[in-house]
Design an enzyme around this catalytic site. Sequence first.
Site, PDB file in Angstrom:
ATOM      1  NE  ARG A  96       4.926  -1.784   3.829  1.00 51.71           N
ATOM      2  CZ  ARG A  96       4.985  -3.111   3.947  1.00 51.71           C
ATOM      3  NH1 ARG A  96       3.864  -3.834   3.949  1.00 51.71           N
ATOM      4  NH2 ARG A  96       6.158  -3.724   4.073  1.00 51.71           N
ATOM      5  CG  HIS A  97       9.347   0.700   1.057  1.00 56.38           C
ATOM      6  ND1 HIS A  97       9.441  -0.593   0.588  1.00 56.38           N
ATOM      7  CD2 HIS A  97       9.296   0.616   2.409  1.00 56.38           C
ATOM      8  CE1 HIS A  97       9.464  -1.431   1.605  1.00 56.38           C
ATOM      9  NE2 HIS A  97       9.385  -0.727   2.724  1.00 56.38           N
ATOM     10  CG  ASN A 111       9.503  -5.526   1.352  1.00 56.17           C
ATOM     11  OD1 ASN A 111       9.488  -4.450   0.752  1.00 56.17           O
ATOM     12  ND2 ASN A 111       9.354  -5.594   2.665  1.00 56.17           N
ATOM     13  NE  ARG A 160      12.422  -0.827   3.759  1.00 56.12           N
ATOM     14  CZ  ARG A 160      13.260  -0.795   4.773  1.00 56.12           C
ATOM     15  NH1 ARG A 160      14.569  -0.698   4.533  1.00 56.12           N
ATOM     16  NH2 ARG A 160      12.821  -0.850   6.018  1.00 56.12           N
ATOM     17  CD  GLU A 172       8.987  -0.274   9.632  1.00 56.63           C
ATOM     18  OE1 GLU A 172       8.445   0.627  10.303  1.00 56.63           O
ATOM     19  OE2 GLU A 172       8.359  -1.138   8.993  1.00 56.63           O
ATOM     20  CG  HIS A 221       9.633   2.278   6.182  1.00 60.47           C
ATOM     21  ND1 HIS A 221      10.386   1.603   5.258  1.00 60.47           N
ATOM     22  CD2 HIS A 221      10.186   3.524   6.274  1.00 60.47           C
ATOM     23  CE1 HIS A 221      11.354   2.381   4.813  1.00 60.47           C
ATOM     24  NE2 HIS A 221      11.258   3.560   5.424  1.00 60.47           N
TER      25      HIS A 221
END
Length: 469
Positions: free
Chosen positions: A258-259, A265, A318, A341, A409
């Site tokens: 994931r980023h 977040n 991101r 995502e 994502h």
Amino acid sequence: MTFGPNSWTPVPGAFIQKVGKDVHAYKNEIGPKAVVVMVGLPARGKSYIVKKLKRYLSWLGFKTMVFNVGNRRRTCAVETEIKTGCKQNHTSDFFSPNNSDAKTLRDQLAMDTLNEVIAWLNDGGKVGILDATNSTKERRQRIIDRCARESDINILFVESICTDPKVLERNMQLKLSGPDYRDQDSEAALADFQARVTNYEKAYETIDDEEDEDIQYCKIINVGKKVIAHNIQTFLAGQCVFYLMNMNLAERQIWLTRHGESLDNQGGKIGGDSPLSPEGHEYAEALAAFMAEKQRSFRCSESNVQPQLTIWTSMLRRAVETAENFDPEEFDIKHMKFLNEIYAGVCEGMTYKEIQEKFPDEFKARSASKFYYRYPGMGGESYCDVIQRLSPVIVELERTRNSVLIITHRAIMRSLLAYFMDIPLRQMTNLEIPLNTLYCIEAKPYGNVLCKYEYSLDAKTFLQVENTI
């Protein structure tokens, strides 16, 4: 649109079916079912192809199962031994075309397995894969005749031909650890297996146009270096052939992460397009350094002469920012919308608590059927939709000979890991995919191997951990 038993019914994948009054007759399926019949000499990579094809079709949402004639033969031998007290040795002589009794038994076992395939398809399966040599025209005609007695069952023959001595040598060595030769002396086992192959070669008949001009078949030569397709007419056969055309055996690694942590977040918000947090930028820097070192060590250990590691990211901010520390002079970096995502429609930028309070019915519907649930609003997606848009990514990953790092994502990670590790679709929606975690997948002849790394913000380094997902 309202869904009901006598209206349009959603089907996994990109299809919608119009169901009539007799729902049972349709069994909620689209189009005919398929039997994929493998053809080829032993040690030609048939089982390798079968495992990959089963994994891909299952990931697309088609209920798929492999039926192995060799397993039935071994089970039959054990049962006979228990009944008679006489040991059943299936040495190379058992596979001689001159051994009429053994040939009759082998043919019967193959047809018994085919009957099991058909029974499973009639009970709700979609694609049954018959894993066997099926190396004579006589055997294949019997298969055609048996399937012709069923309605809505199409056949695709997939013949694996291998002339690469390195691949053949490796495949034969793998056979020595299989159930027929396990715990035997390696030299004696290899000699017997080579004699078995010789016996098969005496009777082997490749598929040709004179066999039956109407059959669908695909020849895979040297594990995808050359592919011949004939008379491919059905949707499922087309899906299989397109996938098989993109296979290769190049040594490579697929990395998934994931980023880095984003500002959204931190606030518990889903979707959106926020930038990285300071902690996210730190992860991005560490990731670039770690991957550069891992790529150097992989090239050295595998004597790999491939070009630079390829970086694939989504087009969301991101993910793009997480790749900014990779030197474009050293790494090929691509940004693609396929990896964005899952789009949450009107729920974009909201927390799950906010969704529950503002859209309680939607929150309940998603909890009840997370895989099929589609977020409301223009462009809202479901996991079904995500898998459909990821299909070209999977094909490209199978085709490429480079190692790839994918920065994406959570929902995309779940979908990709479900494909590579053969995780059922209903289970994959609940996979825990935390931030600051990196997965490495390497394809092996017996299946994919997964390694997992976690980045420690305190230790400022990546640590390999138990490879659970």
